[in-house]
Structure formats: C-alpha cells, structure tokens
Design an enzyme around this catalytic site. Sequence first.
Site, PDB file in Angstrom:
ATOM      1  N   CYS A 180       0.834  -1.207   0.000  1.00 20.65           N
ATOM      2  CA  CYS A 180       0.000   0.000   0.000  1.00 20.65           C
ATOM      3  C   CYS A 180       0.870   1.259   0.000  1.00 20.65           C
ATOM      4  CB  CYS A 180      -1.000  -0.028   1.160  1.00 20.65           C
ATOM      5  SG  CYS A 180      -2.316   1.176   0.962  1.00 20.65           S
TER       6      CYS A 180
ATOM      7  N   HIS B 121      -3.569  -5.183   0.518  1.00 20.71           N
ATOM      8  CA  HIS B 121      -2.999  -5.594   1.809  1.00 20.71           C
ATOM      9  C   HIS B 121      -2.976  -7.117   1.940  1.00 20.71           C
ATOM     10  CE1 HIS B 121      -2.707  -1.659   3.823  1.00 20.71           C
ATOM     11  NE2 HIS B 121      -3.657  -1.338   2.960  1.00 20.71           N
TER      12      HIS B 121
ATOM     13  N   GLU C 296      -1.589  -8.856   4.163  1.00 20.42           N
ATOM     14  CA  GLU C 296      -1.745  -9.220   5.584  1.00 20.42           C
ATOM     15  C   GLU C 296      -3.197  -9.148   6.029  1.00 20.42           C
ATOM     16  OE1 GLU C 296      -0.867  -6.392   4.424  1.00 20.42           O
ATOM     17  OE2 GLU C 296      -1.393  -4.723   5.744  1.00 20.42           O
TER      18      GLU C 296
END
Lengths: 251, 205
Positions: free
Chosen positions: B79, B178, B180
């Site tokens: 990001c 993202h 994660e």
Amino acid sequence: MLTKRIIPCLDVAGGRVVKGRKFRYLKDRGDPVELARRYAQGGADELVFLDIAASTEGRETMVELVARVARELFIPFTVGGGIRSKDDVKRLLRAGADKVAIQTAAVNRPALVTEAAEVFGAQCVVVSIDAQRHSRGWEIFTHGAVRRTGLDALRWAVEVEQLGAGELLVTSIDADGGRGGYDLELTRSIADRVGIPVIASGGAGGPEDLLAVLTEGHADAALAASIFHSGDWTISEVKTALRSGGVAVRL
Amino acid sequence: MIGVVDYGGGNLASVGHALDRIQTGWQLVCNRSEVEAVDSLIFPGVGAAGPAMQGLQVQGLDTAIQQFVSSGRPYLGICLGHQLLFQRSAEDASACLGILTGEVVRLKTAEKVPHVGWNTVELRQSNRLFEGVEDEAFYFTHSFVANAGDEVVTARTTHGVPFVSAVSAAGVFGVQFHPERSGDAGLRLLTNFVGISQGAAGNAH
C-alpha cells in the site's frame, strides 16, 4: 471488479459480545475472538467491533481485544466506541485495528476527523452515523442513540466527507435489531450524496434485506449482527443468495 | 531475517502477526544499522505519504532503504510502502523514495473513493510473488494509485478504471492491496515473498 462486502458486527461490552434491540435489552452472545474467528472462516469480508459501553475501563479492554483479534485474524476490522482523540486512534491502529469508527467525538469536535485522516490516511477513518427518522428526514443521535444532536443526517454525511472521512457507517436507530429490513431510503439518500463508501447497518432479518440494501439502497457494504449471532443464517448462505440476486460477492 | 520498516506510523502489527502465522522470523527496523542487518524488507504502509516520508527522513530510513534496494536485496512494499517506491506523490505533494519511475496520483474514477474492499488482480505475466494465488481477490483500501511504467507493472485491477495494483523490478515488489489482510490468499503471497527472500539470502551467503 470490486465485490460488495458483508460485515458481521460484534457489539462488545465488558469484553463479551452482546446484542440488543434498538440499542437496549442486551443479551450475551459469546467471546468476541471466538465469534470473529468463526465469521472469518465463514467468509466475512470484514469485521466491526463496537465498544458499546465505551467507558474508561472499556477502552483498555478494547485495546487488549484488538491485539488478540489482530493476532488471530487476517481480514480487516474496524473498531469503534468511545474514541475521543488522535491518541485513541493511534493506540487502536498500533494494536492492530485497520480502521476506527468515530461517532460522538466527530459531532463534538469535527476537527478530529480531519486530524485523524491527515495523519493516518482517510482510508482508516470511518464516521459512524446513528440516525432516527422524523417527519421530514433523519436526525443524528449520539451516546449510544440516546442524545439528540439536532443535526440532519444527510447534511452531516456530506460534511464529514468534506472533513476527510474515508467511509460512513450508517445505522438506522428505528430498524436496529428489529430484523425488519434496512432503512433503504436513509441508506440511499446518503449513498447518493457522497463519493465515499457507505456501510448500511440496522435491520437485517435475512438475505433479502441485504440484497435490497446493496441494490435499491445503493450501499457498498452491509453490516449485520443478529442474523449471524443467532445462527439463523451463515455468511456463505447470505452470499450465495446475493450472488443469485446478481450482486458481486467474494465466495 | 525479514525487517519490517517502522517509521512511527500506523498499523504494523498486522504484518508481524501474518509473518508469525507463516512461521517466519522478523524484526522491526527503525534505523540505518537495523536496515543494513536484515536480508529483506517489508514496508507496510497505512497512512499519508507526507508524514510517512518525514518519519523516514528523521530516522535516516529513506537513504537506508534506497541503498538496501540498490544492493539487490528483496523489498516488498505494501500500500503506502508500494506508493513510496515512486518519485513523488500528489498526496501532500511529497517527494518519495524514487526507486521506481512514476508518480502517485489520486484514483480518478466514477466509482466510490477510497476504493475499499476485495477486488481481483489481473496478472500481466506470471510472477513468483503470485504463485498459487493468480486468480484470487485481495483486500484494498486506498485513494491514491501509482502510475508506473509498463515495464514494471505486474498486475492491474479495475475499479471503474484499470489501475496498477502490483509492480516488480529486480527484487523490488510493490502491491497496492494488503496481503496481511487478505486471508489465506494474502498469507500465501507473503509466503512466496519469504521464499524469494530466502533464495536471495542463500545466494548472498
């Protein structure tokens, strides 16, 4: 293409998930992390944790809860309730929250929305709007839907977008927990006036309600609590129904 | 060892937890000597470009990261960490790291911005980072996008208009989404990056 999001909401008080109706009559629904894990495995696109007690001790509990959730779950989650300052925002984000939902503090001190967006980015600042219908529109309430503000919901939505909010969480106080469907008119009126995503909340009773708010209501995401906590519907059942209704979802 | 860049900004916990979940050793790096000591870097970003660049400069991390990347060691920007790879950002009119050619601009689309939610990536060519997750959806949340040169674009995503969602160039990877926060697909992508890092560390030693 971007899919519509289905977001289970966990109302938390004293470290437990509770759910009531029209913000009252709270029942214990279990351990937040346990429920969150079940929803994540079941296909939830995001989660929202709302600290409905929002007391000083409650905030400490929420930071610990956020840290536990962040360790175990790998989907985005938003935390709201009792956030008053930039420091509150920072602590929750550092603990692992992806976004914060600000409500009462945004009404009391609108500059907080701008400050938080400037430092942490608009994408993590959700402004939560609890609105009650009256004869000519909707009025914003704060403090767990008990305090009137005199603010018009549609005007307030446009104002917080200008202040820097990245998303709106719009809850109909009238519909909350009643399982009779979202307030489609409220959701659509706001969604059509702003350029940021709108999460509709309050009133989901079954997949047809989510379908309605994501199509006729122009919402970008639908939040629901009771229908999932009760076990009446699973997330994948709801998403399957949405897909048959022509809504793009992640299955 | 993987270093996770800490410039004093937002959510770093998520990336660390995801690395824990895939049983990968990592440490936070907040200064030059810590950057020099790791085999690969992940720069997770939540926040605005201006304050992030200031945070990096105060800690001497901007030049440390530039030198780290030019040494050929793997870097994954997520990001904001992806956007800062470019020369400048229209967000706060900031100069960025300038590792890749191009600039970061506001996403211009008739759709809602920020672009928030799960969206698919359209790979332009096979890429080690995306092995096994070629057709998956990932979680996005951003208002700005990088205008990168075709030669570094790995994937595009469509939100009303197509935009660059992943880049790669000689050990440098950037993803606009993202991993994660993208469930199993995201963990797999991070596992792929760990594999790339271990390969690079093995060659160096």
